[in-house]
Design a protein around this motif. Structure first.
Motif, PDB file in Angstrom:
ATOM      1  N   ALA A 466       0.847  -1.183   0.000  1.00 10.79           N
ATOM      2  CA  ALA A 466       0.000   0.000   0.000  1.00 10.79           C
ATOM      3  C   ALA A 466       0.886   1.238   0.000  1.00 10.79           C
ATOM      4  N   PRO A 467       0.464   2.318  -0.668  1.00 13.82           N
ATOM      5  CA  PRO A 467       1.268   3.543  -0.645  1.00 13.82           C
ATOM      6  C   PRO A 467       1.406   4.088   0.775  1.00 13.82           C
ATOM      7  N   GLY A 468       2.471   4.810   1.015  1.00 12.30           N
ATOM      8  CA  GLY A 468       2.686   5.377   2.339  1.00 12.30           C
ATOM      9  C   GLY A 468       3.984   6.145   2.391  1.00 12.30           C
ATOM     10  N   PHE A 488       5.368   0.511  15.528  1.00 15.04           N
ATOM     11  CA  PHE A 488       4.073   0.953  16.046  1.00 15.04           C
ATOM     12  C   PHE A 488       2.950   0.444  15.149  1.00 15.04           C
ATOM     13  N   VAL A 489       1.815   0.150  15.771  1.00 12.93           N
ATOM     14  CA  VAL A 489       0.601  -0.176  15.037  1.00 12.93           C
ATOM     15  C   VAL A 489      -0.532   0.620  15.663  1.00 12.93           C
ATOM     16  N   TYR A 490      -1.406   1.125  14.810  1.00 15.85           N
ATOM     17  CA  TYR A 490      -2.602   1.841  15.269  1.00 15.85           C
ATOM     18  C   TYR A 490      -3.791   1.240  14.546  1.00 15.85           C
ATOM     19  N   TRP A 491      -4.870   1.037  15.256  1.00 13.57           N
ATOM     20  CA  TRP A 491      -6.095   0.580  14.604  1.00 13.57           C
ATOM     21  C   TRP A 491      -7.307   1.170  15.308  1.00 13.57           C
ATOM     22  N   GLU A 573      -9.651   1.996  10.381  1.00 15.91           N
ATOM     23  CA  GLU A 573      -8.297   2.451  10.062  1.00 15.91           C
ATOM     24  C   GLU A 573      -7.306   1.480  10.686  1.00 15.91           C
ATOM     25  N   ALA A 574      -6.237   1.186   9.985  1.00 17.19           N
ATOM     26  CA  ALA A 574      -5.182   0.314  10.527  1.00 17.19           C
ATOM     27  C   ALA A 574      -3.897   0.610   9.772  1.00 17.19           C
ATOM     28  N   PHE A 575      -2.832   0.923  10.523  1.00 15.20           N
ATOM     29  CA  PHE A 575      -1.547   1.158   9.865  1.00 15.20           C
ATOM     30  C   PHE A 575      -0.405   0.738  10.765  1.00 15.20           C
ATOM     31  N   ASP A 600      -0.581   1.759   5.454  1.00 17.31           N
ATOM     32  CA  ASP A 600      -1.812   1.105   5.887  1.00 17.31           C
ATOM     33  C   ASP A 600      -1.654  -0.407   5.866  1.00 17.31           C
ATOM     34  N   LEU A 601      -2.374  -1.072   6.765  1.00 20.01           N
ATOM     35  CA  LEU A 601      -2.520  -2.522   6.742  1.00 20.01           C
ATOM     36  C   LEU A 601      -3.828  -2.829   6.035  1.00 20.01           C
TER      37      LEU A 601
END
Length: 707
Positions: A466-468, A488-491, A573-575, A600-601
């Motif tokens: 995925a782009p980032g 780090f992971v955020y969701w 959202e998840a990245f 993004d995941l």
């Protein structure tokens, strides 16, 4: 328009500004220079800054215009770095004072047993962490986190990404559209969405659109406008119908077709009739069910003027037989008629090159197969040539394992039981490919290559990532600078309770002697885990801190496991990303200017393997991009349960020799000349390049792939 602007900023790191006269001579509106410098300082806190040209251009705008533009630019780059959300941690002092895992659980259990209300939910026979009142939920506010940490001490090694001055929004959007639409490699799902957005605002299109998914999106607009469709296979028409129905143009998932207007039905059937030759009807059975559903919407029996189109639906229903080329090739190979298989494949050069390895192992004369390969190489796409070239350089000896990844990056590994190809066979095939690829490359003029880009893998498919921010193709390598490495992971869940778990698997140089840091093991001698969060209604962050100099393992593999709840592509959202900083550098657990990579995941699996970190014999650490997902279990995935599969997958990719920018740069160098234009290849364009220079960075590296 804001969506187009943010696309340009995120994809190209360019700020679109229309070419209008300088700031008007209106009293009170001459503070553009002050506003520009304030914006530059604010951007620096997120790890970005304005180029000299952008800063000078902003200074000539009215202050109010700079402020309005700055708000949009800052929002775009903060999202790019993952700084648009608040990254709180379970342990407020992380990475300091992380407790021992079992002791921490014991404290929570004791607290629960002393609480009469909570004690009713605690079963004495089992330890259910979710039943403990303080487990898995933030126990402090983000303001408390801010108060517990000193401000970041900026260092020269922190990331600073330069934003360049762009042209008008219309010209920047058109350039991005032409680059994506004309790409020689398949695009990521996010880029396909961007292409659809850009296509709606661009009046023209590339002369040649080689990737069929891209062509389908352009055809959606052509269908809506009543223009002829660009198709050359029956499947192209199916893709258009799927896209126009809001479905999947890659055909990976079934589409619920909408009702088409009569003019649309006629246009689709007319395009289908023009390409539905007997030789191409063999493609229909592959998507038989979708063709049947489409036939129910198009009513081909109402259009007798399109008899060839009607035959497509006859094949889909089984009323007419049509054998595909692959079916005939397989039949010939099963019957031991390898020569017939080669002659069949000569009609489709790309298919012949994709099957070259198999053909060389069928017993047919290698010389005859290579003769056919040499003819096919002149007609196949550049992407196929490069893919085969990468394949051949890994066939000298059997690999540890073979990695297979589908279009959703879901991966699996298998032992490599193929016998190696002969050195003379590989050498001849490689020489043919090198000559043909070199012939197709443009004249670079004066070639300038940043040494840091040489180990970046060529983007032979954009679907893997995925782009980032800081994203590179699968197999790329880059040096890791800094003493602390932090994942780090955020969701944020969309509807139901969702529990993701960030973990790190650590292996020795034989990919064994495993240990890990996760929710079941909060720390070891060189790593700390920020604490387990089990609900993300308002968003949740987990981090792992690693002191690289003290690491006792040479391979570190971060992973994100779905323990319960929504898949990566179902969550709101998840990245994932990683930061680096020096050991003495204070700051919050998440600091945007230390972020080196964020994306993004969105893969289809239940376990994400974004990267692997490897320590070389010289002691330096390097990161290798994986972009893989494991199928995993429906629930309760954890690092202990997949370490064998993970180890084999990572080893197979790490030990595979990717085709890198170094390869194309060598071929381009042979064609370069000091006169004429300049071609620059690097991670980021430097200042001072001559006007008219061709610049290739990771965002445009796909444009280097020859047609």
């Amino acid at each position: 328009m804001d969506n187009l602007e943010s696309l340009v900023i995120a994809r190209r790191l360019r700020v679109p500004i229309s070419d209008v006269p300088g700031s008007p001579a209106v009293p009170g509106q001459g503070w553009g220079e002050v506003a520009a410098r304030q914006l530059d300082a604010t951007l620096l806190s997120a790890g970005f800054k304005c180029s000299a040209a952008l800063l000078e251009r902003l200074a000539r705008l009215p202050g109010e215009t700079v402020v309005d533009l700055g708000v949009r630019v800052l929002a775009a780059v903060r999202r790019l770095a993952g700084d648009h959300v608040q990254h709180n941690t379970y342990f407020v002092d992380f990475p300091r004072n992380v407790p021992d895992t079992v002791e921490f659980w014991a404290v929570l259990l004791r607290e629960a047993l002393l609480d009469p209300v909570a004690a009713e939910r605690v079963q004495p026979s089992t330890l259910n962490l979710l039943a403990l009142p303080r487990y898995g939920r933030y126990q402090h506010t983000y303001a408390d986190l801010l108060a517990a940490h000193a401000e970041l001490m900026p260092l020269a090694g922190d990331r600073v990404t330069v934003l360049e001055l762009g042209g008008s929004l219309e010209s920047e959007a058109r350039e991005l559209f032409m680059s994506l639409a004309g790409s020689q490699v398949p695009l990521a799902a996010e880029d396909l969405d961007a292409l659809r957005t850009l296509a709606a605002s661009c009046a023209d299109e590339p002369e040649h659109i080689p990737v069929r998914e891209n062509r389908a999106i352009v055809n959606e607009l052509r269908l809506a406008a009543g223009r002829p469709l660009i198709v050359d296979t029956v499947t192209d028409v199916l893709r258009v119908a799927c896209g126009a129905s809001g479905g999947d143009v890659t055909l990976a998932t079934a589409t619920r077709f909408r009702s088409f207007r009569r003019a649309e039905r006629r246009a689709l059937l007319q395009a289908l009739d023009a390409v539905a030759s007997p030789a191409k009807l063999g493609d229909v059975p592959r998507h038989r069910e979708q063709w049947k559903r489409l036939g129910e919407r198009l009513h081909p029996h109402e259009y007798p003027q399109f008899p060839a189109a009607a035959q497509v639906f006859d094949v889909a229903r089984g009323d007419r037989r049509a054998r595909s080329l692959n079916g005939r090739v397989e039949a010939a190979l099963l019957a031991g008629r390898a020569g017939d298989a080669v002659r069949l494949l000569e009609k489709t050069p790309g298919a012949l090159l994709r099957r070259l390895d198999h053909l060389l192992r069928t017993g047919e004369s290698p010389s005859a197969v290579l003769d056919a390969m040499e003819e096919a190489a002149a007609q196949a796409s550049g992407r196929v040539l490069l893919s085969l070239r990468e394949h051949l350089q890994n066939r000298a000896v059997p690999a540890v394992g073979r990695v297979f990844a589908n279009r959703h990056s879901r991966a699996w590994a298998a032992a490599d039981a193929r016998p190696p190809l002969g050195d003379d066979v590989v050498a001849r095939a490689a020489a043919v490919l090198d000559e043909e690829i070199t012939r197709r490359l443009p004249d670079p003029g004066e070639l300038v290559v940043d040494a840091n880009v040489l180990d970046v893998a060529l983007p032979l498919s954009g679907k893997a990532a995925a782009p980032g921010l800081g994203m590179l193709p699968r197999g790329s390598q880059a040096r890791v600078d800094g003493e602390l490495l932090r994942f780090f992971v955020y969701w944020r869940q969309a509807g139901r309770r969702t529990d993701y778990d960030l973990s790190a698997l650590m292996l020795d140089d034989t990919y064994g002697d495993a240990e890990h840091v996760s929710w079941t093991s909060y720390r070891n001698g060189f790593a700390e885990y920020s604490g387990d969060l089990t609900d993300a209604a308002g968003g949740a962050s987990e981090l792992i801190n690693i002191r690289l100099a003290q690491a006792t393992r040479r391979i570190i593999i971060p992973q994100v496991n779905i323990y319960a709840g929504e898949a990566f592509d179902e969550a709101a959202e998840a990245f994932f990303g990683y930061m680096t900083r020096d050991a003495g550098q204070e700051g919050l657990p998440f600091e945007p200017r230390t972020v080196r990579m964020k994306s993004d995941l969105r893969g289809a699996g239940r376990v994400a393997l974004p990267l692997a970190f490897l320590r070389g014999d010289d002691g330096a650490w390097r990161v290798k991009w994986l972009h893989l997902y494991l199928k995993g279990h429906p629930n309760f995935n954890q690092v202990e349960g997949n370490r064998v599969t993970t180890s084999l997958l990572v080893r197979s990719i790490v030990e595979r020799e990717q085709l890198r920018v170094r390869y194309l740069a060598g071929l381009l160098q042979a064609k370069s000349s000091p006169a004429g234009h300049t071609t620059y290849i690097g991670l980021q364009a430097p200042a001072g390049l001559p006007d008219g220079s061709r610049v290739y960075t990771p965002a445009t590296l796909h444009e280097l792939i020859p047609a």
